[in-house]
Design a protein around this motif. Structure first.
Motif, PDB file in Angstrom:
ATOM      1  N   ILE A  46       8.546 -34.569  -7.167  1.00 48.97           N
ATOM      2  CA  ILE A  46       9.344 -35.573  -7.859  1.00 48.97           C
ATOM      3  C   ILE A  46       9.307 -35.344  -9.370  1.00 48.97           C
ATOM      4  N   LEU A  47       8.128 -35.011  -9.884  1.00 51.73           N
ATOM      5  CA  LEU A  47       7.981 -34.802 -11.318  1.00 51.73           C
ATOM      6  C   LEU A  47       8.518 -33.452 -11.777  1.00 51.73           C
ATOM      7  N   SER A  48       8.586 -32.493 -10.862  1.00 51.18           N
ATOM      8  CA  SER A  48       9.063 -31.146 -11.198  1.00 51.18           C
ATOM      9  C   SER A  48      10.090 -30.687 -10.163  1.00 51.18           C
ATOM     10  N   PRO A  49      11.247 -31.335 -10.098  1.00 53.42           N
ATOM     11  CA  PRO A  49      12.222 -31.027  -9.043  1.00 53.42           C
ATOM     12  C   PRO A  49      12.752 -29.603  -9.101  1.00 53.42           C
ATOM     13  N   GLU A  50      12.687 -28.987 -10.269  1.00 51.49           N
ATOM     14  CA  GLU A  50      13.182 -27.616 -10.409  1.00 51.49           C
ATOM     15  C   GLU A  50      12.189 -26.573  -9.897  1.00 51.49           C
ATOM     16  N   LYS A  51      10.966 -27.003  -9.611  1.00 50.25           N
ATOM     17  CA  LYS A  51       9.927 -26.084  -9.152  1.00 50.25           C
ATOM     18  C   LYS A  51       9.813 -26.114  -7.627  1.00 50.25           C
ATOM     19  N   ARG A  52       9.344 -25.000  -7.089  1.00 54.43           N
ATOM     20  CA  ARG A  52       9.045 -24.965  -5.666  1.00 54.43           C
ATOM     21  C   ARG A  52       7.620 -25.473  -5.468  1.00 54.43           C
ATOM     22  N   VAL A  53       7.445 -26.396  -4.557  1.00 58.25           N
ATOM     23  CA  VAL A  53       6.127 -26.975  -4.305  1.00 58.25           C
ATOM     24  C   VAL A  53       5.721 -26.662  -2.873  1.00 58.25           C
ATOM     25  N   LEU A  54       4.613 -25.934  -2.744  1.00 57.89           N
ATOM     26  CA  LEU A  54       4.084 -25.555  -1.438  1.00 57.89           C
ATOM     27  C   LEU A  54       2.692 -26.141  -1.265  1.00 57.89           C
ATOM     28  N   MET A  55       2.313 -26.377  -0.012  1.00 57.57           N
ATOM     29  CA  MET A  55       0.967 -26.828   0.307  1.00 57.57           C
ATOM     30  C   MET A  55       0.380 -25.933   1.387  1.00 57.57           C
ATOM     31  N   PRO A  56      -0.926 -25.737   1.405  1.00 57.46           N
ATOM     32  CA  PRO A  56      -1.523 -24.952   2.483  1.00 57.46           C
ATOM     33  C   PRO A  56      -1.159 -25.480   3.867  1.00 57.46           C
ATOM     34  N   THR A  57      -1.029 -26.803   3.995  1.00 55.05           N
ATOM     35  CA  THR A  57      -0.550 -27.414   5.234  1.00 55.05           C
ATOM     36  C   THR A  57       0.044 -28.785   4.938  1.00 55.05           C
ATOM     37  N   LEU A  58       1.208 -29.038   5.504  1.00 58.04           N
ATOM     38  CA  LEU A  58       1.836 -30.350   5.341  1.00 58.04           C
ATOM     39  C   LEU A  58       1.212 -31.397   6.254  1.00 58.04           C
ATOM     40  N   GLU A  59       0.327 -30.975   7.152  1.00 61.43           N
ATOM     41  CA  GLU A  59      -0.348 -31.939   8.026  1.00 61.43           C
ATOM     42  C   GLU A  59      -1.428 -32.720   7.288  1.00 61.43           C
ATOM     43  N   ALA A  60      -1.798 -32.269   6.109  1.00 58.57           N
ATOM     44  CA  ALA A  60      -2.833 -32.952   5.334  1.00 58.57           C
ATOM     45  C   ALA A  60      -2.234 -34.209   4.719  1.00 58.57           C
ATOM     46  N   THR A  61      -2.547 -35.351   5.305  1.00 59.30           N
ATOM     47  CA  THR A  61      -2.008 -36.612   4.809  1.00 59.30           C
ATOM     48  C   THR A  61      -3.153 -37.524   4.379  1.00 59.30           C
ATOM     49  N   CYS A  62      -2.987 -38.816   4.469  1.00 59.86           N
ATOM     50  CA  CYS A  62      -3.958 -39.768   3.932  1.00 59.86           C
ATOM     51  C   CYS A  62      -3.867 -41.056   4.736  1.00 59.86           C
ATOM     52  N   SER A  63      -4.997 -41.650   5.051  1.00 66.38           N
ATOM     53  CA  SER A  63      -4.985 -42.887   5.842  1.00 66.38           C
ATOM     54  C   SER A  63      -4.289 -44.021   5.099  1.00 66.38           C
ATOM     55  N   LEU A  64      -4.362 -44.026   3.774  1.00 65.33           N
ATOM     56  CA  LEU A  64      -3.669 -45.055   3.004  1.00 65.33           C
ATOM     57  C   LEU A  64      -2.155 -44.894   3.117  1.00 65.33           C
TER      58      LEU A  64
END
Length: 349
Positions: A97-115
């Motif tokens: 959201i803060l850097s829409p022009e950048k590509r944002v990758l994560m080691p895994t998208l399954e990493a979420t948060c209980s909150l």
């Protein structure tokens, strides 16, 4: 989150934790990741709660190890065209959201948060609609869609100051999702704060009596507590604060040892900065338990060397690229920018 559901979450995620690597394999992965980061004009941004191996790699390659507020600032300001966010999904969404022009990758998208899981966007929106006279303040540990419904986004490092600021303007607050942090800022500020009923599965498990028992064995130790912890734990703390604030407190206090009530991933930075001090994990279980302190986020633990390299080497990011709907991103950017501006103003004071 109900106790049975917590057990199911941990059981499910146990099979997704990256495998333990020997020294040779770790060195091999570190070298390949560093080369890929350079080749792809990418930077690794890691949270304090990730594995020490990931934190060390972020530092060694010119990246960032920080709390969620500093991660957001760093990713926005860094010239890299690709951000590798080692943490949990809401952090990747915030970076996008803060850097829409950048590509944002994560080691895994399954990493979420209980909150995040415990605060669905539709249910939260209905909750807000029932309280139209309240200013909506949501914790950073929420989805992009929840942030888009908010007036402000906040992290634990500036929560008290922001709520105090809004209270002095006569505003009533609707707070989500962590009820412990919401109650903490209410007690500290005296503000009218209505809390969503959510909690972090790590911090919610800390036990005041267990900490007092450990303190009795180590009377010289100071107790450091994250405000996502239950009120009974906060009450016995010597210092209450965000991850970065607890690190600073450990540096400033003269105590030779500390009982730390937050995710034990923070020990990497604490021991790095203060090698002569001792850090003990606050208990989360009784004397008969096999694990006296299970203070480790199962989702943060999913970030490893293997999946970090995989997401860098695959041209398509192994399907682990963060995308945020443009309309949601535009709405969420407003409270996020307010957070960053307010945090910057606090630094200038």
């Amino acid at each position: 989150m109900a106790e049975l559901e917590r057990d199911r979450v941990r059981e499910h995620l146990a099979g997704n934790t990256p495998p333990t690597l020997d020294d040779s394999a770790r060195a091999h992965y570190r070298a390949r990741i560093a080369a890929q980061l350079k080749a792809r004009n990418a930077v690794l941004v890691a949270h304090y709660y990730t594995d020490p191996e990931i934190q060390a790699l972020a530092e060694a390659t010119g990246g960032c190890v920080a709390d969620s507020l500093e991660m957001a600032r760093f990713g926005k300001d860094h010239p890299a065209t690709t951000l590798i966010v080692a943490g949990v999904r809401f952090m990747g969404e915030t970076a996008k959201i803060l850097s829409p022009e950048k590509r944002v990758l994560m080691p895994t998208l399954e990493a979420t948060c209980s909150l995040d899981i415990g605060c669905p966007a539709d249910a939260f929106s209905d909750f807000c609609d029932q309280q139209p006279d309240r200013t909506v303040v949501v914790y950073a540990n929420t989805s992009a869609a929840v942030k888009a419904r908010a007036d402000w986004v906040v992290t634990s490092s500036i929560a008290v100051e922001l709520i105090d600021h809004l209270d002095r303007q006569g505003e009533k607050i609707l707070w989500a999702p962590d009820r412990h942090l919401g109650n903490y800022v209410r007690e500290r500020t005296g503000a009218d704060v209505l809390c969503w009923d959510g909690e972090c599965i790590v911090h919610d498990e800390f036990k005041a009596q267990g900490i007092l028992d450990l303190k009795a064995l180590h009377p010289e130790a100071a107790v450091l507590v994250h405000p996502e912890s239950p009120a009974s734990v906060v009450e016995i703390a010597d210092v209450v604060g965000s991850t970065s604030q607890l690190i600073v407190a450990a540096q400033k206090l003269d105590n030779p040892s500390f009982i730390v009530a937050t995710d034990r991933g923070i020990f990497y930075k604490m021991q790095q900065l203060m090698p002569g001090k001792t850090f003990m994990a606050a208990p989360t279980a009784g004397n008969g338990a096999t694990c006296r302190s299970c203070a480790n986020c199962p989702w943060m633990a999913m970030n490893g060397l293997e999946n970090t390299l995989a997401v860098l080497e695959d041209a398509n990011g192994c399907g682990q690229e963060i995308h945020v709907d443009a309309a949601i991103a535009a709405r969420a950017l407003v409270p996020l920018d307010r957070m960053l501006e307010f945090g910057a103003e606090l630094k200038r004071r």
